[in-house]
Design a protein around this motif. Structure first.
Motif, PDB file in Angstrom:
ATOM      1  N   ASN A 131      -6.493   8.606   8.768  1.00 60.83           N
ATOM      2  CA  ASN A 131      -7.407   8.508   7.632  1.00 60.83           C
ATOM      3  C   ASN A 131      -6.742   9.168   6.424  1.00 60.83           C
ATOM      4  O   ASN A 131      -5.652   8.760   6.051  1.00 60.83           O
ATOM      5  N   LYS A 179      -0.172   9.974   9.013  1.00 57.39           N
ATOM      6  CA  LYS A 179      -1.521  10.325   8.557  1.00 57.39           C
ATOM      7  C   LYS A 179      -2.535   9.738   9.519  1.00 57.39           C
ATOM      8  O   LYS A 179      -2.257   8.772  10.242  1.00 57.39           O
ATOM      9  N   ASN A 216      -0.485   5.141  13.589  1.00 53.90           N
ATOM     10  CA  ASN A 216      -0.606   4.032  12.650  1.00 53.90           C
ATOM     11  C   ASN A 216       0.765   3.353  12.461  1.00 53.90           C
ATOM     12  O   ASN A 216       1.724   3.996  12.026  1.00 53.90           O
ATOM     13  N   GLU A 228       0.810  -1.222   0.000  1.00 50.15           N
ATOM     14  CA  GLU A 228       0.000   0.000   0.000  1.00 50.15           C
ATOM     15  C   GLU A 228       0.839   1.265   0.000  1.00 50.15           C
ATOM     16  O   GLU A 228       0.343   2.325  -0.258  1.00 50.15           O
ATOM     17  N   SER A 260       1.996   1.483  10.286  1.00 49.29           N
ATOM     18  CA  SER A 260       2.611   1.473   8.956  1.00 49.29           C
ATOM     19  C   SER A 260       2.599   2.860   8.307  1.00 49.29           C
ATOM     20  O   SER A 260       2.823   2.987   7.107  1.00 49.29           O
ATOM     21  N   SER A 261       2.372   3.881   9.107  1.00 49.05           N
ATOM     22  CA  SER A 261       2.385   5.263   8.583  1.00 49.05           C
ATOM     23  C   SER A 261       3.052   6.184   9.597  1.00 49.05           C
ATOM     24  O   SER A 261       2.436   7.114  10.120  1.00 49.05           O
TER      25      SER A 261
END
Ligand SMILES: *[C@@H]1O[C@H](CO)[C@@H](O)[C@H](O)[C@H]1NC(C)=O
Ligand SMILES: *[C@@H]1O[C@H](CO)[C@@H](O)[C@H](O)[C@H]1NC(C)=O
Ligand SMILES: *[C@@H]1O[C@H](CO)[C@@H](O)[C@H](O)[C@H]1NC(C)=O
Ligand SMILES: *[C@@H]1O[C@H](CO)[C@@H](O)[C@H](O)[C@H]1NC(C)=O
Ligand SMILES: *[C@@H]1O[C@H](CO)[C@@H](O)[C@H](O)[C@H]1NC(C)=O
Ligand SMILES: *[C@@H]1O[C@H](CO)[C@@H](O)[C@H](O)[C@H]1NC(C)=O
Length: 572
Positions: free
Chosen positions: A207, A205, A180, A24, A182-183
């Motif tokens: 959302n 981020k 998050n 992603e 992975s963010s």
């Protein structure tokens, strides 16, 4: 920058027909293709003076800095192949930012907190001149965490060996902070406030809102998340490789990253994972509230100001204390297919470092290739000032057109015939793709045809068009790659930007740095930059030609054209 969810490999591998996993975030992972094939074929697309390793994949510049008079560049590197994977921090040093000496990888997976990858990060110079690297590590759970590494031997100006903090990770997603997993990546250079606290931001981020998560620390080891981010913007998606730095309101000199005061503005740049574009805003930073607010009129989204309107990503600046400049590094991706990259055995180059400062208007930055690049200039060719009549193409002879630097100014004798700018033409890239180099206008297209074959079967066109807008003339700059190669298997997207110059009172300058498969162009003295990757099949090495052209119906004055061959830099 980068990726996540490598833990899903086992799951995905059941479905791996092609050996390609789509993740992603930023990169595909080519599991079967992680070994380099050394190719004995000729290498027409390797560059002569842009930074690139001898082989394999390179992406983001990391931790650029100067230490004891030596410039350091670290970069995301795959030691095992020409595609993304196995990421370490490769390392080179230089005394002039042009010629480089390679060293062993400086930071590579060795701790729990980075065992699945050592991703991007930045250098901070601590009191006493000691460098410290904050970088993103990928832990055994594929969680993105922030780590610290410092030089092992400060007496070694090349800083060959790095040691990691035993307390890594220093910042991590938890159930409490709801970051998050992975963010959460790409720490910036940290800055020090009058309260003796360090501050750093990390890209993230929630959302679809992009976030610059702020952490503070008294000792650089124990970091506390601030109650609010430094800044955020709805609808922009994941912010990779944020960069946050002060600029002087007057003059071309850079300032140290912790500098505050009334003659200082701040710049926040983010790299958008969703679009692979970067944008920046100019604004005000309040050290007491730890909030950054973009100035009125600054566009805080993908349609905002960009360092570069072509291929340029994951960039990072540093303050060069030796010359008092702020210098920008950026990664330039390939535009060729992955199969092509594997065949040639490498992928990715770094742009020529750019000196950046605030424009007199206070509304945008100016970028210019560092002056050191001019050391490579040989065989200057000058063209006397002349009119370029409708349809003219003038060859610039006497330079090695595949490895060159060309500069010129254009003067417009009359504006009466200027085409009217339709109010719906707000997207410069779209306008450039609709009005490519072969579409005749009134004032323009005029500019350069670079990496051209003799009979113009192949060329990359870098040019201007001038339109009559509301109460002013509007300058469009384009880089049209549609005819750059007879090989259909490349991304030939046309790029464009509006240039904030007044062509009635100012001459319109254009400079292009040409290097085999790369064309870096600077319009309006560095007000708009466009970088393109192209892979000509005919216009290679000594078969490449260079032209100035005007395909508009109105004549244009070409003044002050100079071109040089550029010598090869010593890089690997
Ligand atoms: C990985 O996740 C497991 C389960 O949530 C947890 O027990 C472990 O501490 C995590 N490992 C690390 C290095 O954070
Ligand atoms: C540290 O670097 C200096 C300069 O390169 C070198 O002379 C010295 O031996 C190094 N010290 C250690 C412990 O490696
Ligand atoms: C966390 O980030 C990943 C990667 O972009 C995304 O797929 C996922 O939806 C995010 N999770 C949440 C809760 O926002
Ligand atoms: C790199 O180039 C490829 C091919 O043009 C493109 O699909 C990809 O989005 C680019 N990535 C970045 C980070 O620019
Ligand atoms: C344009 O070029 C002509 C011919 O070289 C020259 O005589 C004239 O002075 C130039 N005009 C401007 C405005 O530069
Ligand atoms: C002409 O070009 C040279 C070299 O590019 C530059 O040094 C000079 O300032 C330019 N002169 C004018 C009048 O633009």
């Amino acid at each position: 920058m980068a990726i996540s969810s490598l833990c899903l490999f086992l799951l995905f591998s059941l479905f791996l027909g092609q050996g390609v996993v789509e993740l992603e975030a930023s990169h595909h992972v080519y599991q079967n293709l992680q070994t380099s094939e050394s190719t004995s074929e000729s290498q027409p697309y390797r560059t002569g003076y842009h930074f690139q390793p001898p082989k394999n994949w390179m992406n983001d510049p990391n931790g650029p800095m100067i230490y004891k008079g030596i410039y350091h560049l670290f970069y995301q590197y795959n030691p095992k192949g020409a595609v993304w994977g196995n990421i370490v921090w490769a390392h080179s040093t230089s005394t002039d930012l042009i010629n480089w000496t390679p060293h062993d990888a400086a930071i590579y997976p060795s701790q729990k907190s980075d065992i699945n990858g050592c991703w991007s990060g930045s250098a901070t110079i601590l009191p006493g001149g000691k460098p410290a690297m904050l970088y993103t590590g990928i832990d055994p759970n594929n969680t993105q965490v922030q780590n610290l590494a410092v030089p092992k031997n400060l007496s070694d100006p090349h800083l060959i060996e790095w040691v990691k903090s035993p307390t890594n990770p220093l910042m991590a997603p938890t159930a409490m902070n709801q970051i998050n997993v992975s963010s959460f990546r790409d720490p910036t250079t940290a800055w020090l406030g009058p309260d003796k606290k360090w501050r750093v931001i990390i890209g993230s981020k929630i959302n679809h809102k992009g976030l610059a998560i702020l952490y503070t620390s008294k000792n650089f080891v124990k970091w506390t998340q601030a109650k609010h981010p430094l800044h955020s913007a709805e609808g922009t998606g994941m912010w990779e490789c944020p960069d946050f730095f002060p600029v002087a309101t007057r003059g071309v000199y850079g300032v140290e990253t912790s500098k505050l005061g009334s003659s200082i503005k701040h710049v926040l740049k983010v790299s958008l994972d969703d679009t692979k574009h970067e944008y920046y805003t100019i604004g005000t930073y309040n050290i007491f509230t730890d909030k950054y607010v973009p100035d009125k009129g600054q566009v805080d989204s993908d349609s905002g100001l960009r360092y570069d309107y072509g291929k340029f990503y994951a960039s990072k600046t540093f303050f060069d204390i030796l010359t008092q400049r702020r210098i920008l590094w950026g990664w330039i991706n390939e535009s060729s297919s992955v199969e092509h990259d594997i065949k040639k055995g490498w992928s990715g180059v770094q742009a020529i470092p750019r000196n950046i400062w605030l424009d007199k208007s206070g509304k945008q930055l100016i970028q210019w290739p560092i002056v050191e690049i001019e050391k490579l200039r040989v065989n200057q060719v000058k063209l006397p000032s002349k009119f370029l009549k409708a349809g003219s193409v003038v060859e610039v002879k006497g330079v090695t057109a595949s490895q060159a630097d060309i500069e010129a100014s254009f003067k417009i004798p009359g504006f009466e015939k200027a085409e009217v700018l339709d109010p719906s033409w707000t997207n410069p890239q779209l306008l450039c793709s609709q009005k490519g180099a072969s579409v005749k206008g009134a004032l323009g297209p005029f500019g350069f045809l670079v990496l051209s074959s003799k009979s113009l079967e192949e060329y990359t066109a870098v040019f201007f068009r001038i339109f009559k807008g509301h109460g002013k003339y509007v300058v469009l700059m384009c880089s049209d790659q549609s005819r750059s190669s007879l090989d259909a298997d490349n991304d030939k997207t046309t790029y464009g930007a509006f240039v904030d110059v007044d062509p009635v009172h100012e001459s319109l300058s254009l400079r292009s740095l040409i290097d085999h498969s790369i064309v870096e162009s600077f319009g309006g003295g560095g007000k708009a930059c466009i970088t393109a990757r192209v892979y000509p099949t005919l216009a290679i090495d000594h078969e490449a030609h260079l032209y100035a052209f005007n395909y508009g119906t109105e004549k244009i004055n070409l003044t002050n054209l100079s071109a040089w061959s550029l010598k090869k830099a010593q890089i690997s």
